[in-house]
Structure formats: C-alpha cells, structure tokens
Scaffold this motif. Structure first.
Motif, PDB file in Angstrom:
ATOM      1  N   ASP A 148     -21.198   2.876   7.191  1.00  0.00           N
ATOM      2  CA  ASP A 148     -20.064   3.598   6.608  1.00  0.00           C
ATOM      3  C   ASP A 148     -18.842   3.172   7.413  1.00  0.00           C
ATOM      4  O   ASP A 148     -18.634   3.628   8.530  1.00  0.00           O
ATOM      5  CB  ASP A 148     -20.321   5.107   6.717  1.00  0.00           C
ATOM      6  N   THR A 149     -18.057   2.270   6.835  1.00  0.00           N
ATOM      7  CA  THR A 149     -16.993   1.609   7.590  1.00  0.00           C
ATOM      8  C   THR A 149     -15.644   2.260   7.334  1.00  0.00           C
ATOM      9  O   THR A 149     -15.162   2.280   6.201  1.00  0.00           O
ATOM     10  CB  THR A 149     -16.901   0.129   7.168  1.00  0.00           C
ATOM     11  N   TRP A 150     -15.037   2.759   8.388  1.00  0.00           N
ATOM     12  CA  TRP A 150     -13.694   3.343   8.246  1.00  0.00           C
ATOM     13  C   TRP A 150     -12.640   2.344   8.689  1.00  0.00           C
ATOM     14  O   TRP A 150     -12.728   1.791   9.793  1.00  0.00           O
ATOM     15  CB  TRP A 150     -13.544   4.620   9.092  1.00  0.00           C
TER      16      TRP A 150
ATOM     17  N   ASP B 184      -5.016   9.828   9.102  1.00  0.00           N
ATOM     18  CA  ASP B 184      -6.276  10.489   8.769  1.00  0.00           C
ATOM     19  C   ASP B 184      -6.593  11.589   9.781  1.00  0.00           C
ATOM     20  O   ASP B 184      -6.200  11.510  10.941  1.00  0.00           O
ATOM     21  CB  ASP B 184      -7.442   9.486   8.799  1.00  0.00           C
TER      22      ASP B 184
ATOM     23  N   THR C  41       0.841  -1.193   0.000  1.00  0.00           N
ATOM     24  CA  THR C  41       0.000   0.000   0.000  1.00  0.00           C
ATOM     25  C   THR C  41       0.874   1.240   0.000  1.00  0.00           C
ATOM     26  O   THR C  41       2.047   1.194   0.367  1.00  0.00           O
ATOM     27  CB  THR C  41      -0.978   0.004   1.195  1.00  0.00           C
TER      28      THR C  41
ATOM     29  N   GLY D 151     -13.761   3.040   1.853  1.00  0.00           N
ATOM     30  CA  GLY D 151     -12.670   3.463   0.979  1.00  0.00           C
ATOM     31  C   GLY D 151     -12.351   4.927   1.036  1.00  0.00           C
ATOM     32  O   GLY D 151     -11.222   5.339   0.796  1.00  0.00           O
ATOM     33  N   GLU D 152     -13.334   5.725   1.321  1.00  0.00           N
ATOM     34  CA  GLU D 152     -13.120   7.170   1.393  1.00  0.00           C
ATOM     35  C   GLU D 152     -14.344   7.771   2.080  1.00  0.00           C
ATOM     36  O   GLU D 152     -15.366   7.099   2.228  1.00  0.00           O
ATOM     37  CB  GLU D 152     -12.952   7.755  -0.004  1.00  0.00           C
TER      38      GLU D 152
END
Ligand code: WTA
Length: 650
Positions: free
Chosen positions: A412-414, A501, A265, A388-389
């Motif tokens: 909404d998975t972070w 982040d 990554t 993903g974003e």
C-alpha cells in the motif's frame, strides 16, 4: 481503533525477495544518518551518468530560500537510461506489452524496437522545431506511442506536460497556456470501455480559445481512424513525420537539475499547479523505489493500471520500470470491460507477476464478487500494490484473498504528484502487513506528525503528516511560480515539507494515512480541488454561489457534494440540474461531475462573509447533531433551511 490483523512476511517470500526486515532496517538507518553517502551510492547504482556527479545533496527547506538540488553537477539522459543501456543485455526482450481496450488487440515492443521508435519520433520532433527546454503537451490515449512520445521528449531534452485524456478542452487550454506549450501531441480518438474519446476534437476546441496563441503544431496519431477536422500547416500525422525520420538520434546530455516534466495537479486554492520535476534525482528515486517496493526481478511482467496522465503513470508505468529494464504492461481499457473479470484475464493472458492498481478499481471489482475472477487463475501474480487513496481494510482483504489467493503481499504505497515517487510503503519481503496501513518510510524519507501549531508529536498519535528532509524525487518548483511552491508546501509548518495529508502512527511506528486535511477531494483516486469545482460552477450564468464538500462514496472513496445557490428568479428544475452537471463536465472533465447537487437557498457564512464549510460537511453527511458552534453565523437560520432542503433531496 484496534490495530486489526497482522500478516507476517511468509518465509518463502522473505527468502526470495531483495530485502528482508533486518536489511531494510539497516539500510534505512544508513539512509537517514548519512544521506550523502547513501544517495551517492544509489545514484551510481541506478543511473548511468554521461558525466558523473561530484555533489550529492544541496537542499534547503528554509522559508524564503527553498531550494532543492540533487546530483547537481552530473549529466545524464533519461531515454538512454530507459532504453539504450539495456540494448546489449536485453535488446530482444519485451519492454512494453500493450493490451488494447478490445481483448483481441495487443502488441509487444522489444527494447530494440522501442529504441528505434523513440529515435524516429525524437527526430520527427526535432524536424518540427522542438528544441531542448521547449514544453511539449501530450494529450494521449493509453497506447505505446504515449510512452514513445515521453521518451522522445526526454531524448532531446524537451519537457513534457501530459494532460489526462479525460480532461475537457477548457482544462486542456488552461494547461497549455500556463506551460506555454508550442507543440501538442494527440490522437484522432482514444478508446476506453468500448467508447471513443474525441481527443483531436478536444484539442481543436482548446486551440480555438483565443487565449491559446502559443501552439505551432499538433502531431496526430491515428488510433481509431475516426472522422476529425484538419488544420493544414498546423496539424501533422505522426506516421507521416516518422516515415521520413532517421533511426539515429543521439541522446542529449542533460544536467541533473534540467526540467524533465511538468504535471498539473489540484491544490486547495486557485487553479491547478504545474508540478515541476527535474532529471537526475527523479530518475534515481523512481528507479530505486520501483526495484525495492515491487521487488522487481528479471523475468517479471509488471502491470500498473494507471493512466500516463497521472504521476503514477509517469513514475511507475514508464520511467521506474524501464530504467530497471523491466517489461511494463500498458493497458488501454478499464478493469471491468467487457466484463468484470477483465483485469484477471489480462493477468493470465500476459502472465503478470506484479500488479499495481487503485482502491477505487478494487472496490468496483469487489462489488462484482466472484465475477471479478471468473474463469481465471492469476497464479502468475507474486506481488500486488495499491495507490491513490487510503485503502479500506475490507477492500484490502478482498484484494488479498480474491485476486491474490492469499499468496501475494500487498504494498500500500503512499505518495503524491509532488513527491515524484513512493514515500511510505511496505517492502514485500521485509514488512509485516496491516490492512489499511501504508506502514513505514522508504529509504531516506523522514516522516513526522505535527499538531496544527507545528509542534512535533511523539509516539502513537494522529496529526498532520510532514516530511523533515528532502529526497531525490521531490518536486523542485511550481512551474513559473516558485513563490507559490514555497507558500503551498513550506509555509504552514516552516522548515519541513507539508504533505496536506493527515495520518495516524500506531505503537509499531506504522503510518495510517487518514486523507487530506485541506480542501482537496480524492475522487476515485483523482485529486480535485473544491475551489476548482466551485469556480467552474459559479462560471455558469445562472449560479450565484457554490460550495463543494466531499462525502464518503462506496466505490469512489469520496463523492462530490455541491451546494449551489441560483441567481434571483432562476428555477431549480430537473433541466437545470442536468445542465449544471454537463457544465462542470465541460469546464473540467467527467471526473469533476458533482454526485449531488443541493439547490441551496443560502450558504452559511460568518459575519465577515466566509463560508463555513465545516457546517456544510456535517450537513452533507447527516451529522447534524454535531454541528458545533453556529452562533458566529451571520444568519443562523440558514442552517435549518439547509437541513430541510437536504431531507427533501433524499
Ligand atoms: C492520497 C498519487 C492513502 C493522499 C500517487 C495524497 C493516498 C494524494 C495513498 C496524492 C495511499 C495516495 N494511502 N492515501 N496509499 N496514495 N494517497 O498527487 O491524500 O494524485 O496526498 O498522487 O492521494 O494524490 P496524487
């Protein structure tokens, strides 16, 4: 910022899901007040161990001594957990539904059939000389054999390193070299959106690179039957190897901390990192998050649209679902081919009840309006996810209303490649939803916000998102470079895991991820380091310097804006424009192609020669009235020239 709308949990959903809010709160409390007891219980519940663990958590985030171990004396095998243990209870149920790029092509594999296919391929790998601990590189299209190859590796203790099929031969070569892979598994061609992807030709080109001298054999799956070159003694057909392989392959007992896979990554500096995940903790975490975040129940059909080449494809297309005995749908194509309603058609055709996709796909469909659902019902859907974003509230609302008919909660998975599984997320029956917020932490996860000096911030505020303590799915190291692991994730704010982040926390304690705080772009949900694109650009013989920044993009989330200065005497014309874009595609892959090339006379630099990206970002987004202090620039007139060049771009 006002906290938009709130969507309470509907009564029927709270009643039929695994956990309601009170249960979530109680379990969360237990998970952080006594992690040892909590994870011992989950570890036993979600995984079958060949040798039970007696130790649970042994982790340190201390600078210079970062070490992460979970269930360290336990033994298990991942493929046995994903397949064998389901044979008695659901051997004839479907494990994998495959939907081809062509809507007329599909197939199903039961757990029994999957078991046979995995055992055969595992034996084929052994016959090729693959041993426990060897790294096997997968460069595959989205076909069941991609999952079969992953599971076959885990069955014999080989470590897979999957390279996304959209990466170029150069990028593939770099990953093969870094991971020292002796084996490559690929296919003649892939098929996406009606177009063939020359996977085998790309492998040939990667292996032609004189620096790649580790690869002994290439196993090729026939997918399209397209023309390919062949190297005798190095290349082998998948079908020929498995035709002579036995169906019997005992799963190798693996230590909980034995390496499971490497996945590259992008970071803010240098070349991509090989994120290393290990066996026991990863599986416990992937399996548990899958069950609760998607509220998986017997009979569900689950569809994650991610490619196996990304972490989402590892944890939530293959390992999490199969560990739970779920039916997982693997889709070869793209959401809008042959037409805008393909995603909805697939939901109807296979009666999908749980759908997990990405904001970039949602926005692309949203742009098509009602065509995205034309002629479809989607009544089988129960739960929908996003990853993903950051998902913008407009896209969230559209997803909720148009795809889910206002029936289905959205999770909404972070999370990140590094985290192995989901860290911040709603739970369908427990969490009131706010469009655009990833909401609250999963069990055992302790997020916090710190300022740039590392001071912890309380209450409703914004800051750098860090995680205070370890969770079982956390990456263990950067492959071959533990120092880089410590440096990247544990040095900015010593003693905690730095996510890279930024986030805001509101009055209800909900987290709103605001995006990367480092030089990492998120283009269509794909991570790209600006440094990586810059080094690809400056490798071009006519380019002297390059600086890349992200700009808002309606569909992709972020677009790539590249400032490029040419060597003296070079002409910035249309031909070179095309050539440079093609060059980046060749160096990294299509996902890294700059959206905008800005031929710059010069770049703004400090007197010590550092490029001032802050200024470049402002110019790219036309915020030139808030450029800030430019007096430290070696040559402040550069800024005016850049602004003038920018206006001639438009
Ligand atoms: C971003 C993907 C906001 C974030 C699983 C993170 C998100 C990076 C979300 C990791 C989300 C992922 N809301 N931002 N729900 N999910 N991100 O490693 O910036 O490909 O650091 O893992 O994507 O990307 P990666």
């Amino acid at each position: 910022m006002s906290d938009s709308k709130i969507y309470p949990v509907k009564a029927n959903i709270a009643q039929t899901t695994h956990l309601d809010n009170e249960q979530y709160l109680a379990m969360y409390q237990a998970s952080v007040s006594d992690p040892e007891t909590f994870w011992a219980e989950q570890g036993r519940k979600f995984v079958d161990w060949m040798k039970p663990f007696t130790k649970v958590k042994n982790t340190s985030f201390d600078p210079g001594h970062v070490s992460i171990k979970w269930f360290e004396d336990g033994q298990l095998n991942i493929s046995a957990n994903c397949i064998d243990r389901h044979l008695a209870t659901r051997g004839d149920e479907v494990a994998i539904i495959w939907e081809g790029d062509d809507p007329n092509q599909d197939s199903k594999l039961t757990f029994k059939q999957l078991h046979q296919a995995v055992c055969r391929f595992a034996n084929a790998l052994k016959a090729q000389g693959v041993k426990k601990g060897d790294v096997v590189c997968l460069y595959m299209p989205m076909v069941p054999e991609a999952a079969i190859a992953m599971l076959a590796c885990t069955r014999i203790g080989a470590v897979h390193s999957i390279v996304f099929g959209g990466f170029s031969p150069e990028a593939l070569a770099g990953r093969i070299i870094d991971s020292n892979s002796q084996f490559v598994i690929t296919s003649d061609e892939g098929l996406r959106g009606g177009r063939a992807v020359p996977l085998k030709a790309n492998v040939d080109e990667a292996l032609a690179n004189p620096e790649v001298d580790c690869v002994k054999s290439v196993i090729v799956l026939k997918r399209t039957g397209g023309d390919i070159d062949w190297v005798d003694g190095r290349d082998f057909w998948w079908d020929e190897l498995t035709a002579v392989a036995s169906d019997d392959c005992a799963p190798e007992p693996m230590n909980a901390e034995d390496p499971l896979f490497i996945l590259y990554t992008s970071g803010s500096t240098g070349k991509p990192k090989g994120v290393l995940h290990t066996t026991g903790g990863y599986l416990v975490y992937a399996a548990m998050t899958f069950k609760y975040v998607f509220d998986y129940q017997d009979g569900d059909v689950y569809w994650c649209t991610a490619d196996v080449g990304w972490i989402t494809g590892h944890s939530y297309l293959v390992y999490g679902p199969l560990a739970n005995g779920a039916t997982t749908l693997l889709f070869e194509g793209v959401p809008n081919y042959p037409d805008a309603s393909r995603m909805s058609q697939v939901c109807d055709k296979h009666q999908v009840s749980i759908l997990y996709t990405a904001p970039t796909a949602i926005r692309a469909l949203m742009a098509q309006g009602d065509a995205a659902v034309a002629g479809t019902k989607r009544t089988s859907l129960r739960i929908m996810g996003s990853v993903g974003e950051p998902i913008n509230p407009e896209a969230w609302e559209w997803y909720y209303r148009t795809i889910g008919d206002e029936r289905c909660p959205i999770v909404d998975t972070w999370w990140q490649t590094e985290t192995g599984g989901i860290l911040i997320t709603p739970l369908p029956g427990a969490t009131e939803l706010k469009p655009g917020s990833a909401t609250r932490p999963f069990f055992g996860v302790q997020p916090a916000l710190v300022d740039n000096l590392g001071n912890e911030l309380e209450g409703a505020t914004s800051g750098n998102l860090i995680i205070r303590d370890s969770w079982p799915g956390q990456m263990r190291s950067v492959y071959g470079d533990h120092e880089r692991f410590e440096q990247t994730y544990f040095s900015t704010f010593p003693g905690v895991y730095t996510t890279g982040d930024g986030a805001r926390r509101d009055e209800d304690g909900y987290f709103w991820i605001t995006g990367r705080v480092d030089d990492v772009l998120n283009v269509s949900g794909h991570r790209m380091g600006t440094a990586e694109i810059e080094s690809a650009l400056v490798a071009h013989p006519k380019i002297s310097e390059a600086a890349v920044v992200g700009v808002p993009h309606e569909i992709k989330g972020q677009g790539i804006y590249a400032y490029v200065t040419l060597n003296a005497g070079e002409e910035a014309d249309a031909a070179l424009h095309k050539e440079v874009k093609a060059w980046v595609r060749k160096e990294i892959g299509p996902i890294a192609t700059p959206d905008i090339l800005h031929w710059a006379d010069a770049l703004p630099k400090t007197r010590s020669g550092k490029i001032m990206r802050r200024i470049l970002r402002k110019i790219a987004t036309n915020e030139t009235d808030s450029l800030g202090d430019t007096s430290t620039l070696a040559d402040p007139s550069v800024v005016d020239r850049l602004i003038a060049e920018k206006s001639s771009l438009e």
